[in-house]
Enzyme design. Structure first.
Site, PDB file in Angstrom:
ATOM      1  N   GLU A   1      35.844  -9.567 -12.155  1.00 43.63           N
ATOM      2  CA  GLU A   1      36.131  -9.866 -13.563  1.00 43.63           C
ATOM      3  C   GLU A   1      34.851 -10.420 -14.226  1.00 43.63           C
ATOM      4  O   GLU A   1      34.099 -11.169 -13.597  1.00 43.63           O
ATOM      5  CB  GLU A   1      37.237 -10.937 -13.567  1.00 43.63           C
ATOM      6  CG  GLU A   1      37.669 -11.446 -14.909  1.00 43.63           C
ATOM      7  CD  GLU A   1      38.780 -12.516 -14.749  1.00 43.63           C
ATOM      8  OE1 GLU A   1      39.031 -12.986 -13.606  1.00 43.63           O
ATOM      9  OE2 GLU A   1      39.384 -12.874 -15.771  1.00 43.63           O
TER      10      GLU A   1
ATOM     11  N   CYS B   1      42.461 -10.006 -12.576  1.00 39.50           N
ATOM     12  CA  CYS B   1      42.785 -11.307 -11.984  1.00 39.50           C
ATOM     13  C   CYS B   1      44.249 -11.740 -12.134  1.00 39.50           C
ATOM     14  O   CYS B   1      45.108 -11.216 -11.462  1.00 39.50           O
ATOM     15  CB  CYS B   1      41.817 -12.366 -12.510  1.00 39.50           C
ATOM     16  SG  CYS B   1      41.591 -13.700 -11.301  1.00 39.50           S
TER      17      CYS B   1
ATOM     18  N   VAL C   1      40.662 -18.323  -8.619  1.00 38.76           N
ATOM     19  CA  VAL C   1      40.433 -19.726  -8.272  1.00 38.76           C
ATOM     20  C   VAL C   1      41.622 -20.298  -7.485  1.00 38.76           C
ATOM     21  O   VAL C   1      41.483 -21.294  -6.788  1.00 38.76           O
ATOM     22  CB  VAL C   1      40.147 -20.591  -9.519  1.00 38.76           C
ATOM     23  CG1 VAL C   1      38.833 -20.175 -10.163  1.00 38.76           C
ATOM     24  CG2 VAL C   1      41.281 -20.517 -10.538  1.00 38.76           C
TER      25      VAL C   1
ATOM     26  N   LYS D   1      42.871  -7.253 -20.266  1.00 37.38           N
ATOM     27  CA  LYS D   1      43.720  -8.180 -19.482  1.00 37.38           C
ATOM     28  C   LYS D   1      44.884  -8.710 -20.315  1.00 37.38           C
ATOM     29  O   LYS D   1      44.682  -9.299 -21.377  1.00 37.38           O
ATOM     30  CB  LYS D   1      42.862  -9.331 -18.973  1.00 37.38           C
ATOM     31  CG  LYS D   1      43.583 -10.349 -18.104  1.00 37.38           C
ATOM     32  CD  LYS D   1      42.595 -11.426 -17.629  1.00 37.38           C
ATOM     33  CE  LYS D   1      43.213 -12.387 -16.632  1.00 37.38           C
ATOM     34  NZ  LYS D   1      42.233 -13.389 -16.166  1.00 37.38           N
TER      35      LYS D   1
HETATM   36  C1  ACM Z   1      41.836 -15.648 -13.424  1.00 32.43           C
HETATM   37  O1  ACM Z   1      42.701 -14.984 -13.988  1.00 32.43           O
HETATM   38  N1  ACM Z   1      40.551 -15.436 -13.654  1.00 32.43           N
HETATM   39  C2  ACM Z   1      42.190 -16.691 -12.472  1.00 32.43           C
END
Ligand code: ACM
Length: 264
Positions: A39, A142, A169, A109
């Site tokens: 990402e 992510c 994370v 996203k």
């Molecule tokens: C994330 O969505 N970068 C944890």
């Protein structure tokens, strides 16, 4: 079909430097056909605010996209790259899929994580699937992982491989990806980043351990927490097209959508 991921720690705010790192690494690998990047692979992740992110953003089709296409062209490789996308005054946390002939598609996203909500607009592309010849692929970014509907939508639309760019994370997805792969009978390429960023009181430590999972849930390739570099493996995308889990059960035909409540 040889597919892989590039696990690394992008330099914050240095897209040209990160592009050079990407180019050097690709120059040194053999005939990979499809490569997934983390990402926000060109810019880093932990922005002070939306102004800072805006100053690092670019429209799809701009200079950074052009340079990525040139890199893809040198080795005839298709790449899914996490990208800080600007459209007018809005920013999206996107993944751009491109190859030697140019841009194949973009995914923005949908599920924003924590402070991302102050910087990005939630994606409005839906969950597109792209036919790249040997396989159909879908893109995720992510935190989309924790919403099983995202991977399911891609699988129902015919994706053989989910190209999942991440800056994880939380410690869960390397395990949860196995379930996502089994329940949809798809390949998943998780390209996560390494390292950490500490900026303006926010510290993000990224968990590495990128992996490729097959439709049976087997982890067929795995990087360590701090490994950097390109990792690749041969797969047969057709393995994702048989959705039978027993001789009497097909995971799509046996679904009962009329009984799945409160989804809307
Ligand atoms: C994330 O969505 N970068 C944890």
């Amino acid at each position: 079909m040889k597919i892989g991921f590039f696990q690394f720690s992008p330099f914050f705010g240095k897209p040209q430097k990160n592009l050079k790192i990407i180019e050097e690494n690709i120059d040194n690998v053999g005939n990979i056909e499809l490569l997934v990047f983390p990402e926000l692979a060109l810019t880093g992740y932990t922005f002070e605010d939306s102004e800072e992110a805006y100053s690092l953003s670019e429209e799809v089709g701009g200079e950074l996209t052009g340079k990525l296409i040139n890199i893809a062209r040198k080795k005839d490789i298709k790449m899914a790259v996490g990208f800080l996308e600007r459209e007018g005054k809005h920013l999206y946390n996107s993944s751009i899929l491109l190859g030697k002939d140019g841009i194949i598609g973009v995914y923005r996203k949908v599920h924003l994580f924590r402070e991302e909500k102050a910087v990005f607009k939630a994606g409005n592309t839906g969950f597109p699937v792209f036919d790249i010849g040997k396989a159909k692929v879908g893109l995720l970014v992510c935190f989309d992982w924790i919403f099983p509907e995202a991977a399911r939508t891609l699988a129902l639309k015919g994706a053989d491989i989910i190209l999942h760019s991440a800056n994880l994370v939380l410690p869960f997805y390397q395990k949860a990806a196995v379930t996502r792969a089994i329940e949809n009978k798809v390949f998943i390429v998780l390209a996560n980043r390494t390292g950490s960023e500490e900026r303006f009181g926010t510290r993000n430590v990224f968990t590495g351990r990128s992996e490729i999972v097959d439709p049976e849930g087997k982890i067929i390739l795995e990087a360590g927490e701090e490994d950097e570099g390109i990792f690749a493996v041969d797969i047969n995308p057709e393995e994702a097209r048989n959705k039978n889990i027993t001789e009497l059960n097909n995971i799509f035909e046996d679904r009962k959508p009329e009984l799945y409540e409160n989804w809307g």
